[in-house]
Design a protein around this motif. Structure first.
Motif, mmCIF file in Angstrom:
data_model
loop_
_atom_site.group_PDB
_atom_site.id
_atom_site.type_symbol
_atom_site.label_atom_id
_atom_site.label_comp_id
_atom_site.label_asym_id
_atom_site.label_seq_id
_atom_site.Cartn_x
_atom_site.Cartn_y
_atom_site.Cartn_z
ATOM 1 N N ARG A 144 0.820 -1.215 0.000
ATOM 2 C CA ARG A 144 0.000 0.000 0.000
ATOM 3 C C ARG A 144 0.851 1.260 0.000
ATOM 4 N N LEU A 145 2.159 1.113 0.111
ATOM 5 C CA LEU A 145 3.029 2.277 0.176
ATOM 6 C C LEU A 145 3.187 2.905 -1.209
ATOM 7 N N PRO A 146 3.057 4.241 -1.314
ATOM 8 C CA PRO A 146 3.109 4.911 -2.629
ATOM 9 C C PRO A 146 4.367 4.599 -3.426
ATOM 10 N N GLU A 147 5.511 4.459 -2.751
ATOM 11 C CA GLU A 147 6.755 4.211 -3.490
ATOM 12 C C GLU A 147 6.796 2.825 -4.143
ATOM 13 N N HIS A 148 5.841 1.975 -3.785
ATOM 14 C CA HIS A 148 5.796 0.634 -4.371
ATOM 15 C C HIS A 148 4.699 0.479 -5.424
ATOM 16 N N TRP B 85 10.692 -2.012 -12.276
ATOM 17 C CA TRP B 85 11.409 -2.955 -11.405
ATOM 18 C C TRP B 85 11.755 -2.297 -10.078
ATOM 19 N N HIS B 86 11.684 -3.093 -9.005
ATOM 20 C CA HIS B 86 12.055 -2.613 -7.674
ATOM 21 C C HIS B 86 12.678 -3.773 -6.910
ATOM 22 N N VAL B 87 13.810 -3.523 -6.293
ATOM 23 C CA VAL B 87 14.458 -4.548 -5.488
ATOM 24 C C VAL B 87 13.575 -4.881 -4.287
ATOM 25 N N SER B 88 13.711 -6.079 -3.745
ATOM 26 C CA SER B 88 12.867 -6.491 -2.623
ATOM 27 C C SER B 88 13.144 -5.638 -1.394
ATOM 28 N N ASP B 89 12.115 -5.458 -0.582
ATOM 29 C CA ASP B 89 12.207 -4.702 0.665
ATOM 30 C C ASP B 89 12.108 -5.713 1.808
ATOM 31 N N ARG B 90 13.094 -5.758 2.659
ATOM 32 C CA ARG B 90 13.145 -6.806 3.681
ATOM 33 C C ARG B 90 12.455 -6.415 4.979
ATOM 34 N N SER B 91 11.830 -5.276 5.010
ATOM 35 C CA SER B 91 11.044 -4.870 6.175
ATOM 36 C C SER B 91 9.583 -5.235 5.941
ATOM 37 N N PRO B 92 8.766 -5.348 6.999
ATOM 38 C CA PRO B 92 7.340 -5.683 6.834
ATOM 39 C C PRO B 92 6.625 -4.689 5.916
ATOM 40 N N ILE B 93 5.797 -5.193 5.039
ATOM 41 C CA ILE B 93 5.105 -4.365 4.054
ATOM 42 C C ILE B 93 3.589 -4.489 4.254
ATOM 43 N N VAL C 187 -5.192 -2.169 -0.579
ATOM 44 C CA VAL C 187 -5.406 -0.923 -1.317
ATOM 45 C C VAL C 187 -5.713 0.184 -0.313
ATOM 46 N N ASN C 188 -5.325 1.402 -0.649
ATOM 47 C CA ASN C 188 -5.497 2.512 0.295
ATOM 48 C C ASN C 188 -6.943 2.987 0.408
ATOM 49 N N ASP C 189 -7.763 2.678 -0.602
ATOM 50 C CA ASP C 189 -9.175 3.058 -0.530
ATOM 51 C C ASP C 189 -10.025 1.858 -0.124
ATOM 52 N N GLN C 190 -9.514 1.089 0.848
ATOM 53 C CA GLN C 190 -10.195 -0.112 1.322
ATOM 54 C C GLN C 190 -11.589 0.231 1.837
ATOM 55 N N LEU C 191 -12.570 -0.591 1.498
ATOM 56 C CA LEU C 191 -13.951 -0.388 1.922
ATOM 57 C C LEU C 191 -14.247 -1.199 3.175
ATOM 58 N N PRO C 192 -15.202 -0.755 4.011
ATOM 59 C CA PRO C 192 -15.529 -1.494 5.242
ATOM 60 C C PRO C 192 -15.965 -2.933 4.969
ATOM 61 N N ASP C 193 -16.692 -3.140 3.859
ATOM 62 C CA ASP C 193 -17.177 -4.480 3.525
ATOM 63 C C ASP C 193 -16.422 -5.043 2.313
#
Length: 324
Positions: free
Chosen positions: A242-246, A265-273, A277-283
């Protein structure tokens, strides 16, 4: 066409040509266990929420809906055989001879070349359709269903809206049918695919070495040099971030070269991701919402476009009157 049978369900887990073949799932569990020994603080595949969360239940619901729907649709969809025959007849019509390269390439070479070309072109076409799913707004409305998963597990690969399923079915039929026809025209009828247990040898290796961990919380990464050529599970998990840079990164399935060529292309990120989606709906994970919301988004976008054009037209008319 007979009634929907148990084999339709079982085949997803017993056919080595399917990603969820039990052997591939077993190898994924084994690899996840080995990875956990080396990285004990990282998330595990066997966590309860991975399999029993609302997101995971939605994955299963869409899997069932798509299996039933495609059982009835399949006889009415374009087939790979029909595409292959049409392309083959077209090629014969242009140059009335088949097997023009059969004598110059030995049988094993023909089989290996055909298997490799089919794998590479199929992978490239998957990349392009996936890219379009992200870049074209009405296609994203359907692909968003896949990205709305908030917990990744191997079943998430089948969390697709039926419309997306139809599009990818046509992609597979057109691409594979065309490659088969061209290969038959070049090498003649004595042409075989190099397989393991009936699956393309390259596809088999891809699945056997952890393809199902791409949709999982287990961030297995490759050395940096290898991730430039093969996408690791961690790189695909980053694609779900959900991070914009990804956003819109790592669109490929197997090969990373397509992403490097087209700037995604983006190298893997080893921190928790955080995934989803950022516009997640309640249902978001309710079946009705998953199936109908894409159409609601498209209708809303059309209405906004019409409204904006109407406002622009009124503005232009006032401006014209003022000028006159």
């Amino acid at each position: 066409m007979g009634p929907f049978s148990l084999s339709e369900w079982v085949g997803e887990f017993t056919d080595p040509r399917k990603r969820l073949f039990w052997g591939y799932l077993a190898s994924a569990v084994f690899l996840a266990w080995l990875w956990s020994l080396r990285h004990p603080t990282l998330p595990r595949l066997w966590q309860r929420d991975v399999w029993f969360s609302a997101s995971a239940r939605a994955d299963l619901k869409l899997f069932i809906i798509n299996k039933v729907l495609f059982f009835w649709l399949r006889p009415n969809l374009l087939t790979q055989s029909a595409v292959a025959l049409g392309v083959y007849l077209f090629l014969i019509g242009q140059v009335n001879s088949a097997g023009v390269l059969a004598s110059s390439v030995p049988p094993l070479g023909r089989a290996l070349l055909f298997t490799l070309v089919l794998f590479v072109i199929d992978d490239f076409s998957r990349f392009w359709v996936h890219l379009l799913m992200h870049r074209v707004s009405f296609l994203w409305a359907f692909h968003r269903v896949h990205h709305s998963a908030e917990v990744l597990n191997p079943m998430t690969v089948l969390r697709t809206h039926p419309v997306e399923g139809v599009l990818f079915t046509f992609r597979s039929v057109l691409v594979q049918g065309t490659v088969v026809a061209c290969a038959l025209w070049l090498f003649g009828n004595d042409l075989q695919l190099q397989t393991i247990m009936g699956a393309n040898v390259f596809v088999f290796v891809f699945h056997a070495f952890g393809s199902n961990l791409r949709h999982s919380p287990v961030p297995i990464w490759y050395p940096a040099w290898l991730e430039r050529w093969l996408l690791s599970p961690a790189q695909h998990q980053l694609h779900h971030s959900r991070l914009p840079e990804h956003y819109d990164k790592n669109m490929g399935v197997v090969l990373a070269c397509w992403d490097r060529c087209f700037g995604t292309w983006h190298v893997s990120d080893r921190s928790p991701i955080p995934v989803g989606v950022n516009d997640q709906l309640p249902d978001e994970h309710q079946l009705g919402r998953l199936l109908l919301h894409p159409f609601e988004r498209i209708v809303s976008a059309i209405r906004r476009r019409i409204h904006q054009r109407g406002k622009f037209k009124k503005f232009s008319e006032k401006g014209l009157q003022h000028e006159l």
